[in-house]
Design a protein around this motif. Structure first.
Motif, short mmCIF file in Angstrom:
data_model
loop_
_atom_site.label_atom_id
_atom_site.label_comp_id
_atom_site.label_asym_id
_atom_site.label_seq_id
_atom_site.Cartn_x
_atom_site.Cartn_y
_atom_site.Cartn_z
N ARG A 92 0.86 -1.19 0.00
CA ARG A 92 0.00 0.00 0.00
C ARG A 92 0.89 1.23 0.00
O ARG A 92 1.53 1.53 1.02
N PRO A 93 0.99 1.92 -1.12
CA PRO A 93 1.90 3.08 -1.21
C PRO A 93 1.58 4.14 -0.16
O PRO A 93 0.42 4.27 0.26
N VAL A 94 2.61 4.87 0.23
CA VAL A 94 2.40 5.95 1.20
C VAL A 94 2.21 7.29 0.49
O VAL A 94 2.06 8.32 1.12
N GLY A 317 13.36 -6.53 -0.91
CA GLY A 317 12.80 -7.16 0.28
C GLY A 317 13.15 -6.47 1.58
O GLY A 317 13.00 -7.07 2.65
N MET A 318 13.62 -5.24 1.51
CA MET A 318 13.99 -4.53 2.74
C MET A 318 12.94 -3.50 3.15
O MET A 318 12.56 -3.43 4.30
N ARG A 319 12.50 -2.70 2.19
CA ARG A 319 11.68 -1.54 2.56
C ARG A 319 10.19 -1.74 2.31
O ARG A 319 9.36 -1.08 2.91
N TYR A 320 9.86 -2.62 1.38
CA TYR A 320 8.45 -2.90 1.08
C TYR A 320 8.37 -4.20 0.31
O TYR A 320 9.38 -4.71 -0.17
N GLY A 321 7.18 -4.73 0.22
CA GLY A 321 6.97 -5.92 -0.59
C GLY A 321 7.36 -7.21 0.11
O GLY A 321 7.65 -7.23 1.31
N ARG A 323 9.37 -10.70 1.12
CA ARG A 323 10.76 -11.08 1.38
C ARG A 323 10.82 -12.57 1.67
O ARG A 323 9.89 -13.13 2.24
N HIS A 332 19.32 -13.43 1.04
CA HIS A 332 18.07 -12.67 1.19
C HIS A 332 17.70 -11.97 -0.12
O HIS A 332 16.58 -12.08 -0.60
N ARG A 335 17.09 -14.77 -3.06
CA ARG A 335 15.86 -15.56 -2.92
C ARG A 335 14.62 -14.68 -3.02
O ARG A 335 13.62 -15.06 -3.64
N ARG A 337 14.24 -11.97 -4.70
CA ARG A 337 14.04 -11.58 -6.10
C ARG A 337 13.78 -12.80 -7.00
O ARG A 337 12.95 -12.73 -7.91
N PHE A 341 9.90 -12.32 -8.52
CA PHE A 341 9.70 -11.90 -9.91
C PHE A 341 9.25 -13.07 -10.77
O PHE A 341 9.70 -14.20 -10.57
N ARG B 77 6.25 1.91 7.22
CA ARG B 77 4.95 1.25 7.28
C ARG B 77 4.88 -0.04 6.47
O ARG B 77 4.27 -1.02 6.88
N GLU B 78 5.49 -0.07 5.32
CA GLU B 78 5.37 -1.23 4.43
C GLU B 78 6.54 -2.20 4.55
O GLU B 78 6.63 -3.16 3.79
N PRO B 80 8.89 -5.22 5.52
CA PRO B 80 8.62 -6.58 6.02
C PRO B 80 9.07 -6.75 7.47
O PRO B 80 8.45 -7.48 8.22
N PHE B 87 14.99 -0.30 8.98
CA PHE B 87 14.71 -1.53 8.26
C PHE B 87 15.62 -2.63 8.79
O PHE B 87 16.81 -2.42 8.96
#
Lengths: 476, 93
Positions: A92-94, A317-321, A323, A332, A335, A337, A341, B77-78, B80, B87
């Motif tokens: 969910r974008p900010v 896989g660090m900031r969003y999405g 992982r 990390h 795997r 990615r 994808f 917020r997003e 993981p 992070f």
């Protein structure tokens, strides 16, 4: 059948014949009744609230509360945005993309997000990791891509218009296959802030609609400089609503390379009929050659993947999405990615990384950027003699689902007529020009940078004369 | 045209874990695609400059003034996994 265009809907709201609430409710109902698989996410609650607000306002905004659908590659605050990828499932974008924000301020109401090829890589929407989208004209065929959901939803009359993005043809080709109008503006016309980046030197946002005038109206509200995208241009002349009925004195060059090899007979016949129509409206038709355009696909499939390979490094896989579980950081990344994808995205990242890698850079990436220069020069030379260029949008009509998925290069050739304009950053529009064996054919007009008003004008005159008024069966 | 070692090397640079089967498919498909685009190798491009930007523009500079951006809370917020206001990721190998 919802026969009103966006322009007509606005007039009907202003005349008190209907309301934003009524139109938005109808669009939500249609988006939920979706045998075509056009929608990924819906935003009914917020759309209803916004429509109510607009109906109650003392002064109505210019777009008066008309519903719209947005390609899922554009960020929408708090509304799931996946770009068709599992790696962004649940994201969910900010913040909201500038172009969407501008439309909302102008009074368009977002009812949902449309399906697409994963990260806009594809020409059939079959690369979506969520669902197929079916062409409303024949449910056994693809809607084109990558903006297949945005094209199908307009063809299926779920909404009067939508936004897409075009990197090598991703607005124009699906518009052609779905029998609607699709437009890619000059590179830099529309802010890319909030557009999930594929190939930054090519990506451009643009409208899908049923009429050329609706396309112009939509574009008029999203062009212009944005401090958050340094490549966005100061748009000093407003996009005007086209009214032209004639083409007297307009010099139109027919691109020879795009009327010969590999063009289906039905597409060629419809294109030739459109050329005759243009001539009947007073246009001066000449033949034009773009000799380097035959290298367009080669250059594009090095440049676009190269840019994608760097742009998509942000999915870590660090900031969003999503992982993946891993013992150390390298595992990390690899795997997350590798699992997140889909096949086409991995193929393009690999191809792009290869083209940029030490030892291959000069032979592939640098050569491709030089070929791009040759293509740009061809257009410059052509526009010394003609005002606009004409060609088919796609060499074929809608193809069968599954027909090209096992042959990546066959899929890539879907964009042979649209890629050259993308590489040169030029505006181009696809309008329906007839049917071939019951499937729509798209006609592409392109012009020099900043020629949007001339393009809309010519496209409008042709649209009126061609009077394409067929609708897909089963669309009610 | 492309061998398995090249595929493994490029996959590592791309930070993509590919199974053995994926590596073989990738080798075949990339080789096929490169074959189709090989014709640009025969063009005489010595005197042709590369395209850096398609529309002539001047550099745009933003004004250097403080303004509201995402809060730390929103930025995280997003994510993981979050730890100590940042992070969280696995340790370096």
């Amino acid at each position: 059948m919802e026969s009103r265009t966006a322009e007509e809907s606005i007039a009907a709201i202003l005349a008190g014949e209907t309301s934003s609430a009524e139109l938005v409710e109808d669009a939500i109902r249609r988006s939920e009744d979706d045998p075509w698989g056009a929608f990924l996410a819906r935003d009914g609650e917020r759309a209803r609230a916004r429509a109510k607000e607009i109906d109650a306002a003392a002064e109505r905004p210019p777009l008066a509360g008309v519903p719209i659908a947005i390609k899922d590659v554009l960020s929408t605050r708090d509304l799931e945005t996946t770009a068709g990828s599992q790696i962004l499932k649940g994201f969910r974008p900010v913040y909201t993309a500038t172009c969407v924000e501008r439309l909302e301020q102008a009074g368009a109401v977002v009812v949902g997000k449309t399906n697409m090829d994963e990260f806009a890589m594809g020409s059939s929407t079959e690369n979506s990791s969520y669902q197929l989208t079916k062409n409303p004209w024949d449910l056994g065929t693809v809607p084109g891509g990558s903006s297949g959901g945005s094209a199908a939803t307009v063809a299926a009359r779920q909404v009067p218009w939508s936004l897409g993005s075009d990197t090598g043809g991703s607005i124009r080709q699906p518009a052609a296959l779905c029998g609607v109008v699709g437009m890619k503006p000059t590179y830099g016309a529309v802010s890319r802030y909030g557009l999930i980046a594929f190939a930054s030197s090519l990506d451009q946002v643009g409208p899908f609609a049923r009429t050329v005038r609706d396309s112009a109206l939509l574009l008029s509200h999203i062009v212009g400089q944005d401090p958050r995208d340094s490549t966005s241009l100061d748009w000093w002349k407003p996009i005007e609503m086209p009214t032209a009925e004639r083409l007297d004195g307009v010099k139109i060059g027919v691109i020879q390379e795009m009327l010969d090899n590999g063009i289906e007979p039905g597409v060629k016949a419809a294109t030739e009929a459109a050329i005759a129509t243009a001539e009947g409206l007073g246009a001066e038709i000449t033949e034009v050659s773009l000799p380097s355009s035959r290298h367009g696909i080669a250059a594009y499939y090095l440049i676009a993947p190269a840019e994608a390979s760097t742009n998509l490094s942000r999915f870590d896989g660090m900031r969003y999405g999503a992982r993946a579980e891993a013992e150390d950081l390298l595992e990390h990344f690899e795997r997350t990615r590798g699992e997140g994808f889909g096949p086409e995205v991995k193929r393009r990242i690999m191809l792009g990384t290869f083209a940029l890698a030490s030892g291959y850079y000069d032979a592939y990436y640098a050569r491709a950027q030089k070929v791009r220069t040759l293509i740009v020069r061809d257009f410059v030379a052509a526009f010394e003699n003609v005002d606009l260029l004409l060609s088919p949008t796609s060499p074929t009509t809608a193809f069968k689902i599954g027909e090209r998925v096992d042959d990546p290069y066959a899929m890539y050739t879907s964009d042979v007529c649209t890629i050259p304009m993308s590489l040169a950053g030029l505006p181009a529009i696809s309008i329906p020009c007839g049917l071939a064996d019951g499937l729509p054919v798209g006609l592409q007009l392109s012009g020099p940078a900043f020629s949007e008003n001339d393009l809309f004008s010519a496209a409008h005159a042709l649209e009126q004369a061609i009077a394409f008024d067929a609708t897909p069966a089963g669309v009610a | 045209m492309i061998d398995r070692d090249t595929v493994r090397h490029v996959a590592r640079l791309s930070r993509l874990r590919l199974s053995d089967e994926e590596q073989e498919t990738m080798r075949e498909e990339l080789s096929g695609i490169l074959e189709h685009i090989e014709h640009i190798q025969s063009l005489d491009l010595d005197d042709v400059p590369i395209t850096t930007h398609v529309v002539e523009v001047e550099n745009v500079l933003g004004e250097d003034v403080p303004h509201e951006e995402l809060s730390v809370e929103e930025a995280l917020r997003e994510a993981p996994e979050v730890a100590g206001g940042g992070f969280s990721v696995p340790r370096m190998g």
